[in-house]
Write an enzyme that holds these catalytic residues in place. Structure first.
Site, PDB file in Angstrom:
ATOM      1  N   GLY A 126       1.080  -1.321   0.409  1.00  0.00           N
ATOM      2  CA  GLY A 126       0.003  -0.104   0.266  1.00  0.00           C
ATOM      3  C   GLY A 126       0.667   1.066  -0.464  1.00  0.00           C
ATOM      4  N   HIS A 127       1.463   1.599  -0.520  1.00  0.00           N
ATOM      5  CA  HIS A 127       2.162   3.094  -1.462  1.00  0.00           C
ATOM      6  C   HIS A 127       2.404   3.064  -2.981  1.00  0.00           C
ATOM      7  CE1 HIS A 127       5.217   0.046  -2.702  1.00  0.00           C
ATOM      8  NE2 HIS A 127       4.977  -1.276  -1.948  1.00  0.00           N
ATOM      9  N   ALA A 128       3.368   4.435  -3.051  1.00  0.00           N
ATOM     10  CA  ALA A 128       3.373   4.510  -4.042  1.00  0.00           C
ATOM     11  C   ALA A 128       5.097   4.497  -4.302  1.00  0.00           C
ATOM     12  CB  ALA A 128       2.471   6.317  -4.682  1.00  0.00           C
ATOM     13  N   ARG A 146      -0.495   1.726  -5.080  1.00  0.00           N
ATOM     14  CA  ARG A 146      -0.394   0.618  -5.652  1.00  0.00           C
ATOM     15  C   ARG A 146      -1.286   0.002  -4.018  1.00  0.00           C
ATOM     16  NH1 ARG A 146       3.054  -3.076  -4.131  1.00  0.00           N
ATOM     17  NH2 ARG A 146       5.152  -2.917  -5.086  1.00  0.00           N
TER      18      ARG A 146
END
Ligand code: TYD
Length: 135
Positions: A51-53, A98
């Protein structure tokens, strides 16, 4: 960058009675120079990963075994790709949020990356991601 820039890319496959073979070469199938490879395995049921970009890093994600979903989000639109075969993968450009979820038992995610691991490249807070997108 928008979710429309993420896409499934088919890889070569050699189907054989001895077993199948697929491969990927940088620039030919993977749209970047591969600087790093990592893999995610033994994911407990119900867990969400990634859970990050990334500000800079681009990725290509393959379900080498089993299945899982990859959600991509550009701050306006979201798209979910189900990966469940080892002869294609998902290209995720930099600058998109994403997440990986719905891992099947014994699934194995292989991730090809365009940069070395750099924590400063991560945006781990969704609200911060949205603020950066607006700028
Ligand atoms: P992280 O990127 O947070 O995992 P996910 O994206 O699946 O949520 O990485 C988990 C840990 O592993 C974190 O402490 C950083 C470390 N790590 C590396 O040292 N090198 C790497 O290439 C990766 C992907 C992670």
């Amino acid at each position: 960058m928008t979710v429309q820039n993420s896409k499934i890319i088919s890889l070569p496959k050699f189907l054989d009675s001895r077993g199948n073979l697929s491969f990927a070469e940088q620039f030919t199938h993977i749209p970047f120079k591969i600087e790093r490879v990592y893999w995610i395995y033994d994911v407990p049921g119900g867990e969400t990963r990634g859970g990050h970009a990334y500000r800079d890093n681009q990725e290509f994600v393959i379900a080498l075994s089993g299945s899982f979903d990859v959600l991509v989000d550009d701050g306006g639109e979201q798209k979910v790709f189900s990966l469940n075969r080892s002869y294609y993968g998902l290209y995720v450009p930099n600058g998109l949020w994403r997440e990986m979820r719905n891992f099947s038992t014994n699934s194995l995610a292989l991730v090809l990356s365009s940069t070395s691991y750099l924590e400063e490249d991560y945006i781990r807070n969704y609200d911060k991601f949205l603020t950066l997108r607006i700028k």
